[in-house]
Design an enzyme around this catalytic site. Structure first.
Site, PDB file in Angstrom:
ATOM      1  NE  ARG A 257      -4.528   3.534  -8.669  1.00  0.00           N
ATOM      2  CZ  ARG A 257      -4.016   4.098  -7.582  1.00  0.00           C
ATOM      3  NH1 ARG A 257      -2.812   3.739  -7.157  1.00  0.00           N
ATOM      4  NH2 ARG A 257      -4.695   5.023  -6.914  1.00  0.00           N
ATOM      5  NE  ARG A 272       3.867  -2.754  -8.094  1.00  0.00           N
ATOM      6  CZ  ARG A 272       4.301  -1.524  -7.846  1.00  0.00           C
ATOM      7  NH1 ARG A 272       3.746  -0.494  -8.456  1.00  0.00           N
ATOM      8  NH2 ARG A 272       5.301  -1.309  -7.002  1.00  0.00           N
ATOM      9  CD  GLU A 344       1.700   4.926  -1.659  1.00  0.00           C
ATOM     10  OE1 GLU A 344       0.568   5.325  -1.967  1.00  0.00           O
ATOM     11  OE2 GLU A 344       2.665   4.914  -2.453  1.00  0.00           O
ATOM     12  CB  SER A 347      -0.311   8.946  -0.847  1.00  0.00           C
ATOM     13  OG  SER A 347      -1.388   8.832  -1.764  1.00  0.00           O
ATOM     14  NE  ARG A 384      -0.314  -1.216  -2.160  1.00  0.00           N
ATOM     15  CZ  ARG A 384       0.708  -0.699  -2.823  1.00  0.00           C
ATOM     16  NH1 ARG A 384       1.602   0.039  -2.188  1.00  0.00           N
ATOM     17  NH2 ARG A 384       0.843  -0.899  -4.114  1.00  0.00           N
TER      18      ARG A 384
END
Length: 420
Positions: A257, A272, A344, A347, A384
């Site tokens: 990403r 991140r 988070e 999800s 993460r």
């Protein structure tokens, strides 16, 4: 794409969904207009083709003297048909653009933006210490588990090395995720991480967040940000047999990403980053089974979090914070002690028939008629998670207690000790 029949029969429902997402509800009217124009163009082209075909039989029955004039008229009709077909193609293209501009119709998601989520439940109490806790970067460096300095040297900002027990911790975590998935009848997969534009477009990732994706221009291919993309494309253009129940896949992949919109956010550590590993669940099912499958995916995520012995909460994500493909999404957020907040970790999204309609994934109903399938996805573990594991299980001397479920993957070690 959403079902055009819903737009025609209940445009207010689609307008309300767009409004709840904070998107342009006028796009619904533009789609309706494009749909009407397309149907008119098709009708005109069909009518002219039928007239031309009938006229062709007239020419065949005409006398030699009548034929020249009739042939001349036939040429004129052929030109009209050609123009009508060109108009039909333009109308089809305009409809496709208008159709793809509308996000999936929300199903129960609260309206609003990123901060308008609803907390569904909280599990466990936020971790407290009788000492000043270290963040995951300091812990990882002391354990010889994370090397951000050399990651930056080799690849730039937001890159890192996992080494020693850090690498082992990730392998143990992801292996546990795969084992958990297999226990729930998921087929384990290692998918390609480079995909064609059709797969990326079909899953809805080339819309508002296209700038988050790495593109290899010379090859016209994309690096995936989640195994959802290749897994969704796995059955593209196929008619599935769902008579025995949903098809479930669990993909282990590296993910990429650009983090284009995160300048200045979470620059410290591995929360991140540009590259990470993830185990992603993906489901193809009948639309009427999608809500139940969504609840099951969430339960599998919570099962993993419980095994990590982490305090966490589940939130119902607001409409404006959903991806374009999702009708509803639940996030599981773990407590991060040094940030004194939940972040988070997982999800899970119910994409209803949105992705499958784009990708041409169907199944046969009880009457043998092809119908559009539904798709769902959910994170089962990712890099993460190491942030929450290290910080919540740290001890005063800088060592870290290993959750019992991960100990077999670390040679039975119960505690990770600082190396210097």
């Amino acid at each position: 794409m959403i079902d055009l029949r819903i737009v025609r029969d209940d445009p207010d429902r689609v307008r309300a969904s767009q409004h709840a997402r904070g998107e342009d509800s006028g796009a619904v009217d533009r789609l309706l207009a494009a749909d009407a124009d397309r149907r008119a163009a098709v009708a005109r082209a069909d009518s002219l083709r039928a007239e031309q075909k009938s006229y062709g039989r007239t020419i065949g029955q005409a006398s030699k003297d009548e034929r020249p004039a009739l042939l001349e008229r036939g040429k004129a009709m052929a030109a009209e048909v050609k123009l009508a077909e060109a108009a039909e193609q333009e109308a089809n293209a305009a409809l496709a653009v208008a159709h793809r501009s509308i996000a999936n119709i929300i199903e129960g998601a609260p309206p609003g933006g990123e901060q308008d989520y609803l907390v569904v439940k909280e599990v466990g109490r936020p971790t407290e210490f009788d000492f000043t806790p270290r963040d995951h970067v300091e812990l990882g460096e002391r354990l010889g588990a994370i090397d951000i300095e050399r990651g930056t040297k080799v690849s730039g900002a937001r890159f890192y090395f996992l080494r020693g027990v850090g690498a082992q911790l990730q392998w143990a975590l992801l292996n546990l995720a795969v084992s958990t998935a297999i226990g729930h009848d998921f087929v384990p997969m290692i998918p390609p991480v480079l995909v064609k534009p059709e797969a990326m477009e079909g899953t809805g990732f080339l819309g508002a967040h296209a700038d988050e994706i790495y593109r290899l221009e010379a090859d016209d291919m994309y690096l995936v940000g989640t195994a959802e993309v290749p897994l969704a494309g796995y059955h593209a253009g196929e008619i599935l047999d769902l008579s025995a129940g949903p098809l479930r896949y669990a993909g282990w992949s590296s993910c990429f990403r650009r983090e284009a919109g995160s300048y200045g956010k979470d620059t410290r550590g591995i929360l991140r980053v540009h590259q990470f590993d993830k185990v992603e669940m993906f489901v193809f099912c009948k639309p009427e089974d999608a809500a139940d499958q969504h609840a099951q995916l969430l339960s599998f995520e919570e099962q993993m979090l419980a095994q990590m012995e982490l305090p966490y909460r589940v939130i119902d994500t607001a409409a404006g914070d959903l991806g374009s493909s999702a009708a509803r999404k639940f996030d599981c957020e773990a407590w991060v002690p040094t940030q004194q907040t939940y972040r988070e970790l997982t999800s899970t999204s119910n994409c209803t028939t949105f992705q499958a309609r784009r990708l041409g994934v169907r199944y046969r109903d009880e009457d043998g008629k092809p119908q559009v399938a539904a798709t769902l996805n959910g994170t089962l573990a990712t890099t993460r998670w190491l942030v929450a594991i290290l910080e919540n299980h740290q001890q005063a001397d800088g060592s870290v207690r290993v959750p019992k479920a991960l100990q077999p993957g670390l040679g039975g070690r119960e505690v990770l000790e600082p190396i210097g």
